[in-house]
Design a protein around this motif. Structure first.
Motif, PDB file in Angstrom:
ATOM      1  N   ARG A  95      -6.581 -31.610  56.871  1.00  0.00           N
ATOM      2  CA  ARG A  95      -7.678 -32.297  56.184  1.00  0.00           C
ATOM      3  C   ARG A  95      -8.669 -31.264  55.672  1.00  0.00           C
ATOM      4  NH1 ARG A  95      -4.436 -35.632  56.124  1.00  0.00           N
ATOM      5  NH2 ARG A  95      -4.262 -37.441  57.438  1.00  0.00           N
ATOM      6  N   ALA A  96      -9.253 -31.527  54.495  1.00  0.00           N
ATOM      7  CA  ALA A  96     -10.215 -30.599  53.901  1.00  0.00           C
ATOM      8  C   ALA A  96     -11.447 -31.362  53.440  1.00  0.00           C
ATOM      9  CB  ALA A  96      -9.583 -29.872  52.723  1.00  0.00           C
ATOM     10  N   SER A  97     -12.611 -30.692  53.564  1.00  0.00           N
ATOM     11  CA  SER A  97     -13.854 -31.257  53.045  1.00  0.00           C
ATOM     12  C   SER A  97     -14.700 -30.118  52.482  1.00  0.00           C
ATOM     13  CB  SER A  97     -14.611 -32.015  54.140  1.00  0.00           C
ATOM     14  OG  SER A  97     -15.016 -31.138  55.159  1.00  0.00           O
ATOM     15  N   LEU A  98     -15.528 -30.457  51.501  1.00  0.00           N
ATOM     16  CA  LEU A  98     -16.396 -29.479  50.856  1.00  0.00           C
ATOM     17  C   LEU A  98     -17.813 -30.021  50.856  1.00  0.00           C
ATOM     18  CD1 LEU A  98     -16.580 -26.814  49.170  1.00  0.00           C
ATOM     19  CD2 LEU A  98     -16.283 -28.242  47.141  1.00  0.00           C
ATOM     20  N   LYS A  99     -18.730 -29.246  51.450  1.00  0.00           N
ATOM     21  CA  LYS A  99     -20.131 -29.669  51.492  1.00  0.00           C
ATOM     22  C   LYS A  99     -21.014 -28.434  51.406  1.00  0.00           C
ATOM     23  CE  LYS A  99     -23.564 -32.253  53.984  1.00  0.00           C
ATOM     24  NZ  LYS A  99     -23.937 -32.951  55.190  1.00  0.00           N
ATOM     25  N   ASP A 100     -21.926 -28.425  50.442  1.00  0.00           N
ATOM     26  CA  ASP A 100     -22.894 -27.342  50.270  1.00  0.00           C
ATOM     27  C   ASP A 100     -22.231 -25.967  50.182  1.00  0.00           C
ATOM     28  OD1 ASP A 100     -24.967 -29.209  50.338  1.00  0.00           O
ATOM     29  OD2 ASP A 100     -25.184 -29.044  52.504  1.00  0.00           O
ATOM     30  N   GLY A 101     -21.125 -25.890  49.465  1.00  0.00           N
ATOM     31  CA  GLY A 101     -20.450 -24.612  49.264  1.00  0.00           C
ATOM     32  C   GLY A 101     -19.604 -24.140  50.427  1.00  0.00           C
ATOM     33  N   LEU A 102     -19.435 -24.985  51.449  1.00  0.00           N
ATOM     34  CA  LEU A 102     -18.621 -24.622  52.609  1.00  0.00           C
ATOM     35  C   LEU A 102     -17.396 -25.523  52.663  1.00  0.00           C
ATOM     36  CD1 LEU A 102     -18.517 -22.752  55.107  1.00  0.00           C
ATOM     37  CD2 LEU A 102     -19.560 -24.618  56.382  1.00  0.00           C
ATOM     38  N   LEU A 103     -16.221 -24.928  52.454  1.00  0.00           N
ATOM     39  CA  LEU A 103     -14.960 -25.650  52.547  1.00  0.00           C
ATOM     40  C   LEU A 103     -14.503 -25.601  53.997  1.00  0.00           C
ATOM     41  CD1 LEU A 103     -12.461 -26.976  51.128  1.00  0.00           C
ATOM     42  CD2 LEU A 103     -11.503 -24.672  51.033  1.00  0.00           C
ATOM     43  N   THR A 104     -14.242 -26.772  54.584  1.00  0.00           N
ATOM     44  CA  THR A 104     -13.793 -26.844  55.974  1.00  0.00           C
ATOM     45  C   THR A 104     -12.406 -27.469  56.008  1.00  0.00           C
ATOM     46  OG1 THR A 104     -16.075 -27.130  56.719  1.00  0.00           O
ATOM     47  CG2 THR A 104     -14.338 -27.695  58.283  1.00  0.00           C
ATOM     48  N   LEU A 105     -11.472 -26.732  56.616  1.00  0.00           N
ATOM     49  CA  LEU A 105     -10.105 -27.228  56.791  1.00  0.00           C
ATOM     50  C   LEU A 105      -9.844 -27.462  58.270  1.00  0.00           C
ATOM     51  CD1 LEU A 105      -8.131 -24.759  54.530  1.00  0.00           C
ATOM     52  CD2 LEU A 105      -8.451 -27.164  54.108  1.00  0.00           C
ATOM     53  N   GLU A 106      -9.339 -28.617  58.595  1.00  0.00           N
ATOM     54  CA  GLU A 106      -8.868 -28.918  59.950  1.00  0.00           C
ATOM     55  C   GLU A 106      -7.349 -28.867  59.898  1.00  0.00           C
ATOM     56  OE1 GLU A 106     -10.582 -29.375  62.776  1.00  0.00           O
ATOM     57  OE2 GLU A 106     -12.449 -29.034  61.683  1.00  0.00           O
ATOM     58  N   VAL A 107      -6.764 -27.929  60.624  1.00  0.00           N
ATOM     59  CA  VAL A 107      -5.326 -27.709  60.601  1.00  0.00           C
ATOM     60  C   VAL A 107      -4.784 -27.989  62.001  1.00  0.00           C
ATOM     61  CG1 VAL A 107      -3.502 -26.053  60.092  1.00  0.00           C
ATOM     62  CG2 VAL A 107      -5.676 -25.920  58.850  1.00  0.00           C
ATOM     63  N   PRO A 108      -4.217 -29.195  62.215  1.00  0.00           N
ATOM     64  CA  PRO A 108      -3.722 -29.531  63.549  1.00  0.00           C
ATOM     65  C   PRO A 108      -2.454 -28.761  63.912  1.00  0.00           C
ATOM     66  CG  PRO A 108      -3.256 -31.304  62.022  1.00  0.00           C
ATOM     67  CD  PRO A 108      -4.050 -30.272  61.267  1.00  0.00           C
ATOM     68  N   LYS A 109      -2.341 -28.429  65.183  1.00  0.00           N
ATOM     69  CA  LYS A 109      -1.137 -27.760  65.677  1.00  0.00           C
ATOM     70  C   LYS A 109      -0.071 -28.812  65.964  1.00  0.00           C
ATOM     71  CE  LYS A 109      -3.704 -24.109  68.050  1.00  0.00           C
ATOM     72  NZ  LYS A 109      -3.974 -23.522  69.383  1.00  0.00           N
ATOM     73  N   LYS A 110       1.194 -28.403  65.896  1.00  0.00           N
ATOM     74  CA  LYS A 110       2.277 -29.297  66.294  1.00  0.00           C
ATOM     75  C   LYS A 110       2.184 -29.513  67.791  1.00  0.00           C
ATOM     76  CE  LYS A 110       5.844 -28.390  62.900  1.00  0.00           C
ATOM     77  NZ  LYS A 110       7.177 -27.816  62.663  1.00  0.00           N
ATOM     78  N   LEU A 111       2.483 -30.731  68.204  1.00  0.00           N
ATOM     79  CA  LEU A 111       2.498 -31.020  69.630  1.00  0.00           C
ATOM     80  C   LEU A 111       3.697 -30.333  70.252  1.00  0.00           C
ATOM     81  CD1 LEU A 111       1.621 -34.805  69.596  1.00  0.00           C
ATOM     82  CD2 LEU A 111       0.111 -32.887  70.113  1.00  0.00           C
ATOM     83  N   LYS A 112       3.427 -29.617  71.314  1.00  0.00           N
ATOM     84  CA  LYS A 112       4.514 -28.913  71.994  1.00  0.00           C
ATOM     85  C   LYS A 112       5.156 -29.847  73.006  1.00  0.00           C
ATOM     86  CE  LYS A 112       2.553 -24.342  71.487  1.00  0.00           C
ATOM     87  NZ  LYS A 112       2.098 -23.143  72.148  1.00  0.00           N
TER      88      LYS A 112
END
Length: 154
Positions: free
Chosen positions: A119-136
């Protein structure tokens, strides 16, 4: 870049200090457009038990200017800044323009991530990516069967 002058001789070696100063001048960001057509941007990466969080500084970019791509095992963030043409009146001529235009790219080597959950979001010039790990999945212990003569050497 690492210095090649031994620690003890650093104070005594005036020529080495001069050479390092010149090297620092030419490594300055002022010369970045001459070094490469692709520019970079700053990022912070955090890891939790279940995900990675990537924060990228992209001030002045709109979400339409940013492309995020995952082609295993590389996650690529590319932002393109296009020069906007504008007409200037004779009394408002541009004397000097210091804005950079071009392509800003960062690639990250990541494995074992759930690519559908990024998931990605952009707010006030800051791009934030949430990259989930695969469940082991927990490992499975394999039982050794009694095989009679199967495991015996002859």
């Amino acid at each position: 870049m690492f210095d090649l002058v031994p620690f003890g001789k650093r104070k005594d070696d005036a020529f080495g200090m001069l050479a390092k100063s010149l090297q620092d001048v030419f490594n300055d960001d002022f010369f970045a457009p001459l070094k490469s057509t692709t520019l970079s941007f700053r990022t912070d990466i955090r890891e939790s038990e279940n995900a990675y969080t990537i924060e990228a500084e992209l001030p002045g970019f709109k979400k339409e200017d940013i492309d995020i791509d995952y082609n295993s095992p590389y996650l690529t963030i590319k932002a393109v800044r296009k020069e906007e043409s504008s007409e200037e009146h004779q009394e408002h001529q541009v004397v000097r323009r210091e804005r950079r235009y071009g392509e800003y790219v960062r690639r990250f080597y990541v494995q074992d991530i759930a690519e559908d959950g990024i998931r990605a979001s952009l707010k006030d010039g800051l791009l934030t990516l949430e990259v989930p790990k695969k469940l082991k999945t927990p490992g499975r212990r394999i039982q050794i069967e009694d095989g009679g003569d199967a495991g015996r050497l002859q």
